[in-house]
Design a protein around this motif. Structure first.
Motif, PDB file in Angstrom:
ATOM      1  N   VAL A 184       4.787   9.881   2.097  1.00 22.34           N
ATOM      2  CA  VAL A 184       5.048   8.965   1.031  1.00 22.34           C
ATOM      3  C   VAL A 184       5.717   9.601  -0.213  1.00 22.34           C
ATOM      4  O   VAL A 184       6.776   9.460  -0.910  1.00 22.34           O
ATOM      5  CB  VAL A 184       3.794   8.285   0.520  1.00 22.34           C
ATOM      6  N   THR A 185       5.381  10.827  -0.477  1.00 20.06           N
ATOM      7  CA  THR A 185       5.642  11.570  -1.851  1.00 20.06           C
ATOM      8  C   THR A 185       7.219  11.971  -1.532  1.00 20.06           C
ATOM      9  O   THR A 185       8.031  11.937  -2.300  1.00 20.06           O
ATOM     10  CB  THR A 185       4.762  12.760  -1.849  1.00 20.06           C
ATOM     11  N   ILE A 186       7.458  12.436   0.006  1.00 18.66           N
ATOM     12  CA  ILE A 186       8.777  12.857   0.175  1.00 18.66           C
ATOM     13  C   ILE A 186       9.722  11.642   0.172  1.00 18.66           C
ATOM     14  O   ILE A 186      11.006  11.676  -0.244  1.00 18.66           O
ATOM     15  CB  ILE A 186       8.961  13.546   1.391  1.00 18.66           C
ATOM     16  N   GLN A 187       9.238  10.616   0.747  1.00 17.76           N
ATOM     17  CA  GLN A 187       9.996   9.203   0.549  1.00 17.76           C
ATOM     18  C   GLN A 187      10.430   8.977  -0.827  1.00 17.76           C
ATOM     19  O   GLN A 187      11.464   8.715  -0.982  1.00 17.76           O
ATOM     20  CB  GLN A 187       9.125   8.119   1.013  1.00 17.76           C
ATOM     21  N   HIS A 478       0.162   8.814   7.028  1.00 16.07           N
ATOM     22  CA  HIS A 478       0.542   8.941   5.524  1.00 16.07           C
ATOM     23  C   HIS A 478       0.950   7.346   5.205  1.00 16.07           C
ATOM     24  O   HIS A 478       1.431   7.187   3.795  1.00 16.07           O
ATOM     25  CB  HIS A 478       1.829   9.593   5.865  1.00 16.07           C
ATOM     26  N   ASP A 479       0.642   6.410   5.794  1.00 22.64           N
ATOM     27  CA  ASP A 479       0.860   5.194   5.176  1.00 22.64           C
ATOM     28  C   ASP A 479      -0.635   4.436   4.543  1.00 22.64           C
ATOM     29  O   ASP A 479      -1.525   4.377   5.426  1.00 22.64           O
ATOM     30  CB  ASP A 479       1.292   4.052   6.331  1.00 22.64           C
ATOM     31  N   ARG A 517      -4.133  11.113  -6.722  1.00 28.02           N
ATOM     32  CA  ARG A 517      -3.440   9.923  -7.763  1.00 28.02           C
ATOM     33  C   ARG A 517      -2.023   9.873  -7.423  1.00 28.02           C
ATOM     34  O   ARG A 517      -1.127   8.955  -7.359  1.00 28.02           O
ATOM     35  CB  ARG A 517      -3.509  10.233  -8.952  1.00 28.02           C
ATOM     36  N   LEU A 518      -1.378  11.181  -7.208  1.00 28.92           N
ATOM     37  CA  LEU A 518       0.083  11.321  -6.789  1.00 28.92           C
ATOM     38  C   LEU A 518       0.571  10.562  -5.468  1.00 28.92           C
ATOM     39  O   LEU A 518       1.368   9.914  -5.417  1.00 28.92           O
ATOM     40  CB  LEU A 518       0.551  12.869  -6.635  1.00 28.92           C
ATOM     41  N   LEU A 519      -0.301  10.666  -4.318  1.00 21.36           N
ATOM     42  CA  LEU A 519      -0.324  10.017  -3.025  1.00 21.36           C
ATOM     43  C   LEU A 519      -0.189   8.436  -3.374  1.00 21.36           C
ATOM     44  O   LEU A 519       0.630   7.807  -3.006  1.00 21.36           O
ATOM     45  CB  LEU A 519      -1.215  10.551  -2.241  1.00 21.36           C
ATOM     46  N   LEU A 520      -1.279   7.843  -4.140  1.00 19.82           N
ATOM     47  CA  LEU A 520      -1.305   6.546  -4.285  1.00 19.82           C
ATOM     48  C   LEU A 520      -0.186   5.891  -5.233  1.00 19.82           C
ATOM     49  O   LEU A 520       0.589   4.881  -4.847  1.00 19.82           O
ATOM     50  CB  LEU A 520      -2.728   6.273  -5.126  1.00 19.82           C
ATOM     51  N   ALA A 523       2.793   5.761  -2.992  1.00 22.20           N
ATOM     52  CA  ALA A 523       2.802   4.741  -1.885  1.00 22.20           C
ATOM     53  C   ALA A 523       2.713   3.325  -2.347  1.00 22.20           C
ATOM     54  O   ALA A 523       3.705   2.586  -2.176  1.00 22.20           O
ATOM     55  CB  ALA A 523       1.366   4.737  -1.004  1.00 22.20           C
ATOM     56  N   PHE A 524       2.182   3.131  -3.581  1.00 19.66           N
ATOM     57  CA  PHE A 524       1.895   1.678  -3.847  1.00 19.66           C
ATOM     58  C   PHE A 524       3.180   1.213  -5.036  1.00 19.66           C
ATOM     59  O   PHE A 524       3.338   0.071  -5.549  1.00 19.66           O
ATOM     60  CB  PHE A 524       0.737   1.421  -4.471  1.00 19.66           C
ATOM     61  N   ASP A 525       3.753   2.293  -5.793  1.00 19.21           N
ATOM     62  CA  ASP A 525       4.808   1.920  -6.478  1.00 19.21           C
ATOM     63  C   ASP A 525       6.016   1.328  -5.661  1.00 19.21           C
ATOM     64  O   ASP A 525       6.947   0.769  -6.202  1.00 19.21           O
ATOM     65  CB  ASP A 525       5.664   3.253  -7.096  1.00 19.21           C
TER      66      ASP A 525
END
Length: 531
Positions: A184-187, A478-479, A517-520, A523-525
């Protein structure tokens, strides 16, 4: 028509008898515009894009009109098409490892694009390559020029693909599921990069995806495809706020929601680890002396009870799958691995064999994990052949029962994997694991390669199987939206370390670390409903 880059009118593509793969498709892309084509696998998204530049298989029959800047592409000669491909219109494909030559260095592959279309060679080509790699965020690009694709991470390979696509300053960039296989962060990084490049160069973008979060954030117009046809088209805001076609509404509603049943307070512990460590030695020299270690997993402690799901999240390379393989006793590790009350650390293969039927795994790619030469009956029954069937039941009867339980018609058991859709193949992989009635199932990214509607079906199936059989799941993904819908507890990993562990509610609503917090946020943005 001024400013119109691509105009597709009444495009149809067929592959022999049967319904058309693409049927009477019409849409256009203007200068600087981002148009998204969304739909499930097999809807005709990629075939439409490939046929626009004559890249369809030779057996395909194409009718209709595709004009680039007023020039007709359907029926154009190969030399005319080659002038446009990679120069005026470039592609970014979903899986860079299938698009990059494994035998060529990055410099050679990028130089080829510059030589072919612009005749740039030597020092000028190297300078341009370094500029491109810098622009797409490859750190220390000079040290990477001699690298081969397998030496890069998934995100780095995708950045190299973008650099190749941008090498000749294209007028239109076609991105076919460019972030599906990425963390998700790379996405988020790749999508921001594409948006920045589009603003900087004013190019148009055709985005092919099944991720509606990406569509809402980046596209100005959306075309919804189903069974080869565009069933709805319109401005992104209108499509999301007022979808008019039932299929569009179905896509928008396709999100894994809810959660698993609560775990009984007295549920038995299926597996437990304490400070589990997995270090791989780095050996050099003639005598193969150990000069260091790759610290894949450091001090991982977890417990999974009957009927419980522990989600393991983190970026690629964080140690998620390595940890699961060690728990399954498929790779070496240090530290207790207590399975069904017994510490199996150090047990030999012969001693572990009776326990194997109680621990099973479902992999990410169902097509890659199913033998194409075996029927579905043979695939699902393989474990039964090794471990023995239940008393009073024959193998075919047990295969039929488990296929019905995972939502497949038992009458299809004599067919082969290629005759099934991606979602059906994943159900077959789940049936193969479940037929032995295991106590613990490792689910390694089982939904990441699937369409959103199929993801929802698989999540519901897994919850139903857990409810009926009290299964313990280790769910690697990672989802985070799927993790939230399936897990009771979550473990967050980064570079081999466990950075945070807690209940789903704690992790998603009260994260304690900046990395979580970075992962969340990443993903959710991108959620369709996000502000």
């Amino acid at each position: 028509m001024s400013g119109r880059v691509l105009d597709i009118r009444d495009l149809s593509v067929s592959f022999g008898p049967g319904p058309d793969a693409v049927s009477h498709v019409s849409f256009h892309i203007d200068e600087g515009e981002t148009v998204a084509i969304v739909g499930e696998s097999g809807s005709g998204k990629s075939v439409t894009a490939l046929s626009a530049l004559g890249l369809q298989p030779p057996t395909a029959r194409v009718t209709g009109s595709v004009t680039y800047r007023g020039k007709e592409m359907v029926g154009a000669s190969e030399s005319e098409l080659q002038k446009v491909r990679g120069n005026d219109i470039s592609f970014i494909f979903q899986e860079p490892m299938t698009s990059l030559n494994p035998l060529h260095t990055l410099e050679k592959q990028l130089a080829e694009a510059l030589l072919l279309h612009q005749g740039i060679t030597g020092s000028a080509a190297r300078a341009r390559i370094l500029e491109l790699l810098n622009r797409v965020g490859i750190r220390d690009p000079e040290s990477r020029l001699g690298a081969y694709p397998h030496q890069l991470s998934g995100g780095q390979r995708q950045r190299v693909m973008i650099a190749m696509a941008l090498a000749n300053d294209p007028d239109l960039l076609i991105a076919d599921e460019p972030t599906t296989a990425l963390d998700v962060t790379i996405q988020a990084q790749i999508l921001e990069l594409l948006a920045d490049l589009q603003r900087e160069k004013g190019m148009s973008l055709l985005f092919i995806t099944h991720d509606l979060g990406i569509v809402k954030r980046f596209a100005s117009r959306v075309c919804v495809m189903k069974d080869g046809e565009i069933v709805e088209e319109g401005p992104t805001e209108r499509i999301f706020s007022d979808p008019r076609h039932p299929y569009t509404r179905k896509l928008l509603a396709a999100e894994a929601t809810g959660g698993p049943d609560p775990v009984p307070a007295d549920a038995e512990e299926i597996v437990r680890t304490e400070d589990l460590r997995i270090w791989f030695p780095i050996q050099r020299g003639f005598l193969r002396r150990t000069v260091g270690y790759v610290k894949a997993v450091n001090a991982a402690t977890l417990s999974v009870r009957r009927g419980e799901t522990v989600g393991i999240v983190g970026e690629s390379g964080s140690g998620k799958t390595t940890l699961a393989l060690a728990i399954m006793r498929l790779i070496s590790s240090e530290g207790p691995v207590v399975f069904l009350g017994r510490d199996v650390q150090g047990w030999k293969s012969r001693s572990l064999r009776p326990l194997r039927r109680d621990m099973q795994i479902v992999f990410q790619d169902p097509f890659g994990s199913l033998s194409p030469r075996m029927t579905i009956e043979q695939i699902v029954a393989e474990g039964l052949t090794i471990h023995g069937t239940a008393p009073g039941k024959d193998t075919r009867q047990m295969v039929a029962e488990i296929l019905a339980e995972v939502g497949l018609d038992p009458a299809t058991m004599d067919r082969y994997p290629h005759e099934f859709s991606g979602g059906q193949r994943q159900r077959i992989a789940i049936a193969r694991a479940m037929v032995l009635r295991p106590k613990l199932v490792v689910l390694d990214e089982p939904t990441s390669a699937l369409d959103m509607t199929v993801q929802v079906q698989i999540v519901e199936l897994l919850r139903d199987l857990q409810r009926r059989h009290g299964l313990a799941y280790l769910f690697i993904s990672h989802d985070l939206k799927v993790v939230r819908a399936l897990s009771h507890k979550v473990m967050v990993m980064r570079q081999g370390d466990v950075v945070e562990t807690g209940t789903v509610d704690d992790i998603f609503h009260r994260p304690q670390t900046d990395y979580t917090r970075l992962l969340l946020s990443a993903a959710f943005d991108l959620e369709p409903g996000a502000a």
